[in-house]
Design a protein around this motif. Structure first.
Motif, PDB file in Angstrom:
ATOM      1  N   ALA A  44       0.831  -1.203   0.000  1.00  8.42           N
ATOM      2  CA  ALA A  44       0.000   0.000   0.000  1.00  8.42           C
ATOM      3  C   ALA A  44       0.870   1.260   0.000  1.00  8.42           C
ATOM      4  O   ALA A  44       0.585   2.237  -0.700  1.00  8.42           O
ATOM      5  CB  ALA A  44      -0.927  -0.007   1.221  1.00  8.42           C
ATOM      6  N   ALA A  45       1.952   1.236   0.785  1.00  8.43           N
ATOM      7  CA  ALA A  45       2.870   2.376   0.805  1.00  8.43           C
ATOM      8  C   ALA A  45       3.562   2.542  -0.541  1.00  8.43           C
ATOM      9  O   ALA A  45       3.783   3.663  -1.011  1.00  8.43           O
ATOM     10  CB  ALA A  45       3.899   2.190   1.917  1.00  8.43           C
ATOM     11  N   LEU A  46       3.893   1.428  -1.176  1.00  8.13           N
ATOM     12  CA  LEU A  46       4.545   1.484  -2.484  1.00  8.13           C
ATOM     13  C   LEU A  46       3.631   2.109  -3.530  1.00  8.13           C
ATOM     14  O   LEU A  46       4.090   2.830  -4.423  1.00  8.13           O
ATOM     15  CB  LEU A  46       4.965   0.081  -2.931  1.00  8.13           C
ATOM     16  N   ASP A  47       2.348   1.817  -3.462  1.00 11.60           N
ATOM     17  CA  ASP A  47       1.395   2.391  -4.411  1.00 11.60           C
ATOM     18  C   ASP A  47       1.475   3.913  -4.376  1.00 11.60           C
ATOM     19  O   ASP A  47       1.474   4.579  -5.417  1.00 11.60           O
ATOM     20  CB  ASP A  47      -0.026   1.915  -4.071  1.00 11.60           C
ATOM     21  N   THR A  48       1.583   4.463  -3.160  1.00 13.40           N
ATOM     22  CA  THR A  48       1.666   5.920  -3.017  1.00 13.40           C
ATOM     23  C   THR A  48       3.016   6.450  -3.486  1.00 13.40           C
ATOM     24  O   THR A  48       3.096   7.416  -4.250  1.00 13.40           O
ATOM     25  CB  THR A  48       1.443   6.305  -1.540  1.00 13.40           C
ATOM     26  N   GLN A  49       4.105   5.808  -3.035  1.00 12.02           N
ATOM     27  CA  GLN A  49       5.443   6.327  -3.331  1.00 12.02           C
ATOM     28  C   GLN A  49       5.797   6.231  -4.811  1.00 12.02           C
ATOM     29  O   GLN A  49       6.280   7.199  -5.409  1.00 12.02           O
ATOM     30  CB  GLN A  49       6.483   5.578  -2.502  1.00 12.02           C
ATOM     31  N   ILE A  50       5.569   5.087  -5.410  1.00 12.36           N
ATOM     32  CA  ILE A  50       6.024   4.895  -6.792  1.00 12.36           C
ATOM     33  C   ILE A  50       5.173   5.698  -7.764  1.00 12.36           C
ATOM     34  O   ILE A  50       5.674   6.196  -8.783  1.00 12.36           O
ATOM     35  CB  ILE A  50       6.043   3.395  -7.139  1.00 12.36           C
ATOM     36  N   LYS A  51       3.910   5.891  -7.449  1.00 14.96           N
ATOM     37  CA  LYS A  51       3.095   6.766  -8.303  1.00 14.96           C
ATOM     38  C   LYS A  51       3.537   8.227  -8.151  1.00 14.96           C
ATOM     39  O   LYS A  51       3.428   9.012  -9.096  1.00 14.96           O
ATOM     40  CB  LYS A  51       1.617   6.589  -7.987  1.00 14.96           C
ATOM     41  N   ALA A  52       4.046   8.585  -6.968  1.00 17.89           N
ATOM     42  CA  ALA A  52       4.620   9.931  -6.806  1.00 17.89           C
ATOM     43  C   ALA A  52       5.871  10.073  -7.664  1.00 17.89           C
ATOM     44  O   ALA A  52       6.127  11.139  -8.243  1.00 17.89           O
ATOM     45  CB  ALA A  52       4.945  10.183  -5.330  1.00 17.89           C
ATOM     46  N   VAL A  53       6.652   9.008  -7.778  1.00 15.23           N
ATOM     47  CA  VAL A  53       7.821   9.019  -8.662  1.00 15.23           C
ATOM     48  C   VAL A  53       7.383   9.179 -10.110  1.00 15.23           C
ATOM     49  O   VAL A  53       7.976   9.948 -10.880  1.00 15.23           O
ATOM     50  CB  VAL A  53       8.641   7.727  -8.476  1.00 15.23           C
TER      51      VAL A  53
END
Length: 710
Positions: free
Chosen positions: A49-58
């Motif tokens: 779930a955290a990756l969904d937020t971080q990588i889409k921010a990238v």
């Protein structure tokens, strides 16, 4: 053969994300995500779930930056499910956690290569290891497709820092080089990386991952032909020097990049030139200001064709003559410790420069005693932008700037030094998470240990200690304090050695107080028995050894410096114990060499009993390395409940030694130090390797490292 999709939708705290056990087929090249967990660690369901937020921010970062540079909102294609949630491939490793602490990239790449098409797609691999580092770094990525790897947890991936880290490592997988021209560039090591450089944006404009349906196919890369047209030498200290290259590429040239580094430094992009549909050209690039100070420069030309393929070639350039060594006037009682300043007034290390700084690129930076301020090396943040204004404020005459783990060796053979003195500074504590230990050894024996210094604790602190007479080799070790942190930048400033001065010979004739031809315990008893008396004239015997009118601690020390070693000396009367608690010891340090005062203290330890330590310290175990047993010495400045805990390298508790309540004092020799038999709590002998031991004494906590070698 088409791979079968097996998808699970997990609901956790109101968040949904998709975990896919086998990769889905995709026509276009895209960025995919793997969550890799060693077989002995649990799967953390909050990570995807955290990756969904971080990588889409990238993904948004790249789109916004491409638009800011005049291109459309191009960005990489990220694999999501039908509902728009990030797809995460969970992989359980074949081995336990500790196996992946070293050589992480190649070990995990080998394991995922059979399951995923890492040649076609870029994989962001989130690695759940207890070190919260990838091979000691926050992240790592090969060029041209990766896979790139970052830890699943820890300070490296928290908040915006985690977004910057993933964007930086993904940039490498997209073929972007380091770019230290501006700390704001995502491909720098800056504290606030928020931009793509114009060179990077232009290169990504033709990158296959940013051009789905266009040049996203496997277009053959016809390697470019690159020739250097200027000589492989340059005039030393030349301020303006231009390099010329002939470049041709059958696929048409889109961009030519110029990169440079001095040996031991990180390679950095210096400039680029863009072209449109030409196959042959001649390019010119200026060497950066100050580059010719270095005796050697490595240059690298990269050619990016219209399909995003990259070719390159490198050369080593050298100066036509070396820079003349400058000599400065100096007080003959001191000698500078430097890295490169070779003069009669200085010592330079005898070990290879690759050991001076433990960072991945072996970066060092030095201002020498003659005031020469070299150009900022590639990889170092700009002093002003990063808040390192002290480097430019002339607080120090000379300094070296590097990164733990560092080892610097100086040869003192035939020289007689009494004291080391320097300032130590951690300029970039990364939010106070940085930690180091400053350790010095004389001929292999530890003579100074700062203990663990964290963040703001190491702000221009003075480090000063005595050097044993006859020392042949002095070693300075700056460790990462065992945490592997990638933020351990440090400065050693105004480091120098003071020459040993003759012991106070003008008083030698007076140390034989009773005139019997010997300086011994009798003379010491005479002086101690009259401690505090005022003396007039020249009585016999005269306990006022230095003839200053009073019998005090300085007289006692002058006696001890001329005495032979005392073995089993009888104690003096208890009435004189009070002088051991006197503040006169500190006064003696102010007027006499530390080694002389320490000699006096050692004598009184034998005569009166141990002097109570002024602070609590954890000392190095002995023997070290050891097999199978060792002793752990320490000293207590205050009474405390004492415990020593033994940890394995992975942080697991191996053994706890509860030593109970102990009085202030020295617990150093084998009869008083803590003893460990090399066994765990179950009575089993532990295996060879690195272990850590931590002393807890009241509110004091300190940790050191030891090695079992079988």
């Amino acid at each position: 053969m088409k791979k079968t999709d097996l998808i699970f939708i997990i609901l956790l705290y109101g968040l949904t994300f998709t975990v896919v056990n086998m990769p889905t087929a995709a026509a276009n090249r895209m960025v995919k995500v793997v969550y890799f967990v060693p077989r002995d660690r649990p799967f953390q369901w909050n990570i995807p779930a955290a990756l969904d937020t971080q990588i889409k921010a990238v993904q948004r970062f790249y789109a916004e930056q491409m638009e800011a540079h005049g291109y459309s909102r191009k960005t990489f294609n990220l694999e999501n499910d039908a509902g728009g949630k990030l797809i995460v491939y969970p992989v359980t490793g074949n081995f336990n956690d500790a196996y992946y602490h070293t050589d992480t990239l190649s070990k995990i790449t080998d394991e995922i290569d059979d399951q995923y098409d890492i040649e076609k797609d870029i994989y962001i691999v989130i690695v759940d290891v207890s070190t919260e580092r990838i091979q000691g770094n926050c992240g790592i990525a090969p060029f041209d497709g990766g896979p790139m790897m970052v830890p699943a947890t820890g300070d490296c991936v928290q908040g915006d820092h985690g977004v910057d880290l993933i964007a930086h490592e993904l940039g490498h997988a997209l073929n972007l080089e380091h770019d230290f021209r501006d700390d704001a560039y995502i491909m720098s090591y800056g504290a606030a990386r928020e931009q793509l450089s114009a060179c990077a944006a232009s290169m990504l404009n033709v990158n296959p991952f940013f051009n789905q349906g266009g040049n996203a196919g496997n277009i053959a890369n016809a390697l470019a032909t690159i020739q250097m047209l200027t000589p492989l030498t340059y005039p030393a200290n030349e301020e303006n020097w231009t390099l010329r290259f002939s470049v041709s590429d059958a696929n048409s040239i889109h961009q030519v990049q110029f990169l440079l580094s001095i040996p031991g430094e990180a390679t950095s992009l210096m400039s680029c030139q863009n072209f449109n549909n030409i196959q042959n050209t001649t390019v010119k690039f200026d060497m950066p200001t100050g580059a010719t100070i270095a005796p050697v420069n490595n240059v690298y030309i990269r050619v990016v064709d219209q399909n995003g393929n990259v070719s390159g070639k490198s050369w080593t350039l050298s100066a036509t003559k070396t820079t003349e060594t400058k000599t400065i006037n100096t007080d003959r009682t001191e000698t500078y410790l430097t890295l490169t300043y070779d003069s009669p007034d200085a010592l330079i290390p005898t070990n290879p420069s690759t050991e001076w700084a433990g960072w991945q690129e072996r970066l060092t930076w030095e201002k020498t005693p003659d005031g020469l301020m070299p150009r900022k090396p590639n990889g170092f943040m700009d002093p002003i932008r990063a808040g390192y204004k002290h480097l430019l404020d002339h607080q120090w005459d000379y300094w070296s700037y590097a990164h733990a783990v560092s080892r610097i060796v100086y040869d003192l053979e035939g020289r007689d030094y009494a004291k080391f003195d320097a300032f130590f500074y951690m300029p970039n504590p990364c939010g106070s998470i940085a930690s180091v230990e400053f350790i010095c050894l004389a001929d292999g024996a530890e003579i100074y240990n700062s203990g663990v210094l964290r963040g703001a604790q190491a702000k221009n602190i003075n480090i000063s200690f005595d050097i044993p007479a006859g020392t042949r080799t002095l070693i300075i070790n700056v460790t990462d304090a065992g945490d592997g942190n990638g933020c351990d930048h440090f400065i050693i400033a105004n480091a120098h050695l003071l020459h040993r001065k003759p012991l106070i010979t003008e008083f030698n004739n007076y140390t034989d107080v009773n005139n019997d031809g010997f300086v011994n315990i009798v003379d010491l008893v005479i002086v101690a028995s009259r401690y505090g008396e005022k003396i007039a004239g020249n009585p016999h015997p005269n306990p006022d050894v230095n003839r200053d009118g009073i019998v005090d601690i300085k007289d006692i020390i002058l006696i001890t410096q001329g005495m032979p070693p005392i073995d089993g000396a009888p104690p003096l009367p208890n009435a004189h114990r009070s002088i051991l608690n006197s503040e006169d010891w500190q006064k003696a340090y102010a007027v006499l060499p530390n080694t002389v005062v320490n000699r006096g203290i050692a004598v009184f330890n034998l005569l009166f009993g141990p002097v109570v330590p002024t602070k609590t310290l954890l000392l190095e175990n002995y023997p070290n390395p050891f097999n199978p047993e060792t002793w752990i010495p320490y000293q207590l400045g205050l009474p405390a409940n004492v415990a020593i805990t033994i940890y394995a390298a992975d942080g697991q508790v191996v053994r706890k030694l509860d030593l109970g309540h102990q009085n202030a004092g020295n617990y150093v020799n084998r009869s008083r130090a803590a003893y460990w038999d090399g066994k765990n709590a179950l009575g089993e002998s532990v295996s060879s390797g690195i272990y850590f031991y931590a002393l807890t004494a009241g509110e004091f906590v300190a940790t050191r490292r030891m090695l079992i070698r079988k």
